[in-house]
Scaffold this motif. Structure first.
Motif, PDB file in Angstrom:
ATOM      1  N   ASP A  22       1.017  -1.357  -0.308  1.00  0.00           N
ATOM      2  CA  ASP A  22      -0.166   0.502   0.211  1.00  0.00           C
ATOM      3  C   ASP A  22       1.070   0.720  -0.114  1.00  0.00           C
ATOM      4  O   ASP A  22      -0.440   2.477  -0.179  1.00  0.00           O
ATOM      5  N   ALA A  23       2.135   0.679  -0.026  1.00  0.00           N
ATOM      6  CA  ALA A  23       2.955   2.277   0.026  1.00  0.00           C
ATOM      7  C   ALA A  23       2.798   3.081  -0.796  1.00  0.00           C
ATOM      8  O   ALA A  23       2.790   2.873  -2.566  1.00  0.00           O
ATOM      9  N   GLU A  24       2.779   4.434  -0.873  1.00  0.00           N
ATOM     10  CA  GLU A  24       2.862   5.591  -1.941  1.00  0.00           C
ATOM     11  C   GLU A  24       4.373   5.338  -2.349  1.00  0.00           C
ATOM     12  O   GLU A  24       4.902   6.303  -1.724  1.00  0.00           O
ATOM     13  N   LEU A  25       4.520   5.531  -3.347  1.00  0.00           N
ATOM     14  CA  LEU A  25       5.637   5.584  -4.113  1.00  0.00           C
ATOM     15  C   LEU A  25       5.745   6.857  -5.218  1.00  0.00           C
ATOM     16  O   LEU A  25       4.870   7.277  -6.059  1.00  0.00           O
ATOM     17  N   GLU A  26       7.256   6.907  -5.335  1.00  0.00           N
ATOM     18  CA  GLU A  26       7.567   8.547  -6.127  1.00  0.00           C
ATOM     19  C   GLU A  26       7.976   7.533  -7.846  1.00  0.00           C
ATOM     20  O   GLU A  26       8.180   6.808  -7.430  1.00  0.00           O
ATOM     21  N   ALA A  27       8.243   8.469  -8.382  1.00  0.00           N
ATOM     22  CA  ALA A  27       8.935   8.340 -10.000  1.00  0.00           C
ATOM     23  C   ALA A  27       9.956   8.222  -9.760  1.00  0.00           C
ATOM     24  O   ALA A  27      10.504   9.384  -9.440  1.00  0.00           O
ATOM     25  N   GLU A  28      10.304   7.255 -10.550  1.00  0.00           N
ATOM     26  CA  GLU A  28      11.653   6.952 -10.611  1.00  0.00           C
ATOM     27  C   GLU A  28      12.949   7.587 -11.591  1.00  0.00           C
ATOM     28  O   GLU A  28      12.225   6.993 -12.923  1.00  0.00           O
ATOM     29  N   ASP A  29      13.543   7.846 -12.262  1.00  0.00           N
ATOM     30  CA  ASP A  29      14.478   7.486 -13.462  1.00  0.00           C
ATOM     31  C   ASP A  29      14.672   6.345 -14.358  1.00  0.00           C
ATOM     32  O   ASP A  29      15.456   5.882 -13.276  1.00  0.00           O
ATOM     33  N   LEU A  30      14.194   6.009 -15.364  1.00  0.00           N
ATOM     34  CA  LEU A  30      14.852   4.913 -15.543  1.00  0.00           C
ATOM     35  C   LEU A  30      15.488   6.062 -17.261  1.00  0.00           C
ATOM     36  O   LEU A  30      15.168   6.118 -17.949  1.00  0.00           O
ATOM     37  N   ASP A  31      17.103   5.020 -17.118  1.00  0.00           N
ATOM     38  CA  ASP A  31      17.469   5.590 -18.147  1.00  0.00           C
ATOM     39  C   ASP A  31      16.832   4.421 -19.834  1.00  0.00           C
ATOM     40  O   ASP A  31      16.930   3.777 -19.646  1.00  0.00           O
ATOM     41  N   PRO A  32      16.488   5.636 -20.657  1.00  0.00           N
ATOM     42  CA  PRO A  32      16.365   5.022 -21.740  1.00  0.00           C
ATOM     43  C   PRO A  32      16.636   4.096 -22.638  1.00  0.00           C
ATOM     44  O   PRO A  32      15.827   3.157 -23.241  1.00  0.00           O
ATOM     45  N   ALA A  33      18.604   4.237 -22.097  1.00  0.00           N
ATOM     46  CA  ALA A  33      19.173   2.844 -22.823  1.00  0.00           C
ATOM     47  C   ALA A  33      18.479   1.957 -22.338  1.00  0.00           C
ATOM     48  O   ALA A  33      19.297   0.816 -23.123  1.00  0.00           O
ATOM     49  N   GLN A  34      18.608   1.823 -21.379  1.00  0.00           N
ATOM     50  CA  GLN A  34      18.135   0.020 -20.092  1.00  0.00           C
ATOM     51  C   GLN A  34      16.678  -0.546 -20.954  1.00  0.00           C
ATOM     52  O   GLN A  34      16.310  -1.429 -20.774  1.00  0.00           O
ATOM     53  N   ILE A  35      16.073   0.413 -21.779  1.00  0.00           N
ATOM     54  CA  ILE A  35      14.616   0.134 -22.142  1.00  0.00           C
ATOM     55  C   ILE A  35      15.344  -1.233 -23.328  1.00  0.00           C
ATOM     56  O   ILE A  35      15.266  -0.099 -24.532  1.00  0.00           O
ATOM     57  N   VAL A  36      14.516  -2.676 -23.607  1.00  0.00           N
ATOM     58  CA  VAL A  36      14.497  -3.553 -24.937  1.00  0.00           C
ATOM     59  C   VAL A  36      13.275  -3.132 -25.444  1.00  0.00           C
ATOM     60  O   VAL A  36      13.454  -3.085 -26.666  1.00  0.00           O
ATOM     61  N   SER A  37      12.079  -2.591 -24.803  1.00  0.00           N
ATOM     62  CA  SER A  37      10.548  -3.006 -25.347  1.00  0.00           C
ATOM     63  C   SER A  37       9.508  -2.681 -24.156  1.00  0.00           C
ATOM     64  O   SER A  37      10.036  -2.484 -23.215  1.00  0.00           O
ATOM     65  N   GLY A  38       8.427  -1.997 -24.837  1.00  0.00           N
ATOM     66  CA  GLY A  38       7.804  -1.512 -24.203  1.00  0.00           C
ATOM     67  C   GLY A  38       7.761  -0.357 -22.834  1.00  0.00           C
ATOM     68  O   GLY A  38       8.375   0.238 -24.641  1.00  0.00           O
ATOM     69  N   GLU A  39       7.126   0.115 -22.519  1.00  0.00           N
ATOM     70  CA  GLU A  39       7.112   1.306 -21.383  1.00  0.00           C
ATOM     71  C   GLU A  39       7.153   1.812 -20.226  1.00  0.00           C
ATOM     72  O   GLU A  39       6.317   2.279 -19.864  1.00  0.00           O
ATOM     73  N   PRO A  40       8.205   0.931 -19.492  1.00  0.00           N
ATOM     74  CA  PRO A  40       8.304   0.121 -18.785  1.00  0.00           C
ATOM     75  C   PRO A  40       8.209   1.684 -16.954  1.00  0.00           C
ATOM     76  O   PRO A  40       8.707   2.676 -17.851  1.00  0.00           O
ATOM     77  N   VAL A  41       7.255   1.663 -16.465  1.00  0.00           N
ATOM     78  CA  VAL A  41       7.418   3.045 -15.871  1.00  0.00           C
ATOM     79  C   VAL A  41       8.153   2.933 -14.164  1.00  0.00           C
ATOM     80  O   VAL A  41       7.746   1.185 -13.665  1.00  0.00           O
TER      81      VAL A  41
END
Length: 125
Positions: A22-41
């Motif tokens: 239930d913990a509220e989480l905050e947005a974290e950066d994900l380096d676009p170079a790490q993304i292989v497929s999809g649009e993970p957040v």
């Protein structure tokens, strides 16, 4: 000094409990170079960090997609979701609710997140 004299001890972080699902989480950066497929957040929350920054405990979440990473020395427990973690030159790990996982510092991994995954973690540097 007697063994019962604790006046010289440094102040410690108080004990606490958190509802990980239930913990509220905050947005974290994900380096676009790490993304292989999809649009993970990625979202997260640091619950505790040592004064020297060498130990961190927290909650982390990622939505479906495929990402790569170079790992820290980490123990985590999955509280929700499902993923396949391929460790380069090592095992393929299937994790889901209740799974405890240990990753070694320097492991190169590919995470295929099938269902939004939330974990509680402890990292040592």
């Amino acid at each position: 000094m007697s063994t019962s004299d604790h006046s010289a001890a440094p102040a410690a972080t108080p004990s606490f409990a958190v509802s990980v699902p239930d913990a509220e989480l905050e947005a974290e950066d994900l380096d676009p170079a790490q993304i292989v497929s999809g649009e993970p957040v990625v979202t997260g929350k640091v619950l505790w960090e040592s004064a020297d920054g060498r130990q961190v405990r927290g909650i982390w979440q990622i939505t479906p997609g495929v990402v790569t990473d170079t790992e820290a020395d980490e123990l985590f427990v999955v509280v929700g979701g499902r993923a396949t973690i391929e460790v380069e030159g090592g095992e393929t790990l299937e994790v889901g609710p209740g799974s405890a996982c240990v990753l070694r510092e320097g492991d190169k991994t590919t995470w295929t997140v099938h269902e939004t995954l939330r974990k509680a973690y402890h990292i040592s540097c």
